[in-house]
Design a protein around this motif. Structure first.
Motif, PDB file in Angstrom:
ATOM      1  N   GLY B 165       0.875  -1.245  -0.010  1.00 14.00           N
ATOM      2  CA  GLY B 165      -0.004  -0.068  -0.056  1.00 14.00           C
ATOM      3  C   GLY B 165       0.818   1.300   0.054  1.00 14.00           C
ATOM      4  O   GLY B 165       0.494   2.198  -0.618  1.00 14.00           O
ATOM      5  N   VAL B 167       3.873   1.447  -1.263  1.00 11.57           N
ATOM      6  CA  VAL B 167       4.536   1.686  -2.805  1.00 11.57           C
ATOM      7  C   VAL B 167       3.525   2.200  -3.735  1.00 11.57           C
ATOM      8  O   VAL B 167       3.863   3.248  -4.368  1.00 11.57           O
ATOM      9  CB  VAL B 167       4.950   0.276  -3.237  1.00 11.57           C
ATOM     10  N   TYR B 168       2.226   1.869  -3.629  1.00 17.75           N
ATOM     11  CA  TYR B 168       1.065   2.432  -4.413  1.00 17.75           C
ATOM     12  C   TYR B 168       0.759   3.984  -4.076  1.00 17.75           C
ATOM     13  O   TYR B 168       0.619   4.589  -5.062  1.00 17.75           O
ATOM     14  CB  TYR B 168      -0.224   1.441  -4.305  1.00 17.75           C
ATOM     15  N   SER B 169       0.788   4.154  -2.744  1.00 17.72           N
ATOM     16  CA  SER B 169       0.630   5.594  -2.375  1.00 17.72           C
ATOM     17  C   SER B 169       1.579   6.604  -2.785  1.00 17.72           C
ATOM     18  O   SER B 169       1.484   7.516  -3.646  1.00 17.72           O
ATOM     19  CB  SER B 169       0.543   5.587  -0.920  1.00 17.72           C
ATOM     20  N   ALA B 171       3.514   6.070  -5.511  1.00 13.79           N
ATOM     21  CA  ALA B 171       3.238   5.933  -6.996  1.00 13.79           C
ATOM     22  C   ALA B 171       2.150   6.921  -7.155  1.00 13.79           C
ATOM     23  O   ALA B 171       2.424   7.542  -8.329  1.00 13.79           O
ATOM     24  CB  ALA B 171       2.843   4.729  -7.687  1.00 13.79           C
ATOM     25  N   ALA B 172       1.213   6.731  -6.764  1.00 21.01           N
ATOM     26  CA  ALA B 172      -0.023   7.832  -6.797  1.00 21.01           C
ATOM     27  C   ALA B 172       0.306   9.268  -6.584  1.00 21.01           C
ATOM     28  O   ALA B 172       0.105  10.100  -7.397  1.00 21.01           O
ATOM     29  CB  ALA B 172      -1.202   7.527  -6.140  1.00 21.01           C
TER      30      ALA B 172
END
Lengths: 217, 217
Positions: B165, B167-169, B171-172
């Motif tokens: 999560g 990593v995804y955050s 990235a966003a």
DNA sequence: CCTTATTTTGAACGATTGTTCAATCTAAAG
DNA sequence: CTTTAGATTGAACAATCGTTCAAAATAAGG
């Protein structure tokens, strides 16, 4: 202005061009545009330097072709998945994101190294503002197609919100592909579960953006 | 092994080095590592080529310094925000993501061009596998710090889920910074609302990953 | 088979690259 | 002020870059 061919290209010529594009794809992905030299690409493809220029038409043109080749294929794949979803009857937000991501992500994970290279290549294209026109040309049509489907599901939502959520979802997907070695090392084997996790994240995030206000608690 | 200085650097010398790092930051961000030449950097900084090498210690070292300079500053800023949050009493998932993102994103939007350049620079670092060690050195400590705080809030969640999560955050967030010109063009002025939207997305996505099962419906 | 458009080679071009170095200027240390 | 470590210049180095081109090899079209 474009000079037309008078003969069909030989099968061997097509093979050579494909080999050059594959080599370019790998090296552009690993080292970026100026980081990969035409000589390295030629050596990896097993041809002479001039031949890369002959088939690629200059370095920029070669880069362009390298990206669009897979981008077109991927766009077709995604539209196929979308069509299958719409014919299945129940179009949900999760279903849309699933159609957009799962087939591609699975290819990059289990399929050949080509799609893995393409993932890194897209990351380079997205990072460099000089490729903005290329990115718009390759990615916007398909992205807009999915945004419209999302808006059909959430008539009250603003277009800007759907577009933003789409951008964030793509970013998370690319992060999954390009840092996958890291996640994979932490919990090996559970490939399919990780794809579900990615789609979970994006679906929940998108939902939160589309319908404002506290949805849960 | 390192030769020690026998004199303190002059104020002018420090200014020059800062000017070189600023120029390197801008050009590395715009064109990537091999895309930006030392001569372009020198010209932008208003100095001679050899001087860039003198202060930077080679191109790779210069790149390293360029990234770590802002990364260290940013890490300190984030830890300050985290400390303030913990002393406020109510540590929530949204609060943690807010501490991680808002100050930085606001700087990149309203502050000088430096942080905007740094955002693009991080995108290049993340896209190129050759900078993986550099990325780990710069970003992992702070990221792990926030992951531990998240795990303290969700004792039942697995570490892998929190890390994913995170990593995804990130990235966003990078997508927000580097494609902000696009979102901005669609709905100008609402800068603060867009930051909230980003944090909304990440919070909801993270929550969905941390506590599995249908949380809403 | 013959013609010739196309593919492929091999080598060269000028331009630019990162790096190095001696000479000159600046300013910190005593 | 004098000394001299360090900052800055300007020019050069070899290496590599993308591109170009004539000649040879290949194979499609008639």
């Amino acid at each position: 202005m474009e000079k037309q061919r008078k003969r069909a290209p030989s099968a061997r010529s097509l093979q050579t061009k494909a080999r050059i594009l594959d080599a370019a794809e790998q090296l552009f992905a690993e080292r970026g545009f100026e980081g990969a030299s035409l000589r390295d690409i030629a050596a990896l493809a097993g041809v002479q330097v001039g031949l890369v220029h002959h088939h690629g038409g200059g370095k920029e043109e070669l880069f362009h072709q390298t990206v669009t080749r897979r981008a077109d294929e991927l766009a077709a794949l995604r539209l196929t998945e979308l069509e299958a979803l719409k014919q299945s009857g129940d179009v949900t937000l999760r279903g849309l994101l699933d159609a957009f991501m799962r087939a591609y992500v699975t290819l990059a994970r289990n399929g050949g190294a080509h799609w893995q290279h393409y993932g890194r290549l897209v990351a380079h294209v997205s990072a460099d503002p000089r490729w903005r026109p290329l990115a718009a040309e390759c990615f916007d049509p398909t992205a807009n197609r999915f945004i419209e489907e999302i808006l059909a599901l959430y008539p009250a939502a603003e277009r800007q919100a759907a577009a933003t959520g789409q951008v964030y979802s793509v970013a998370a997907m690319l992060a999954f592909l390009n840092t996958g070695w890291r996640i994979e090392a932490l919990s090996p084997g559970a490939a399919e579960a990780q794809v579900d996790q990615l789609i979970d994240f994006c679906t929940a995030g998108m939902e939160a953006i589309l319908s404002p206000g506290p949805t849960c608690t």
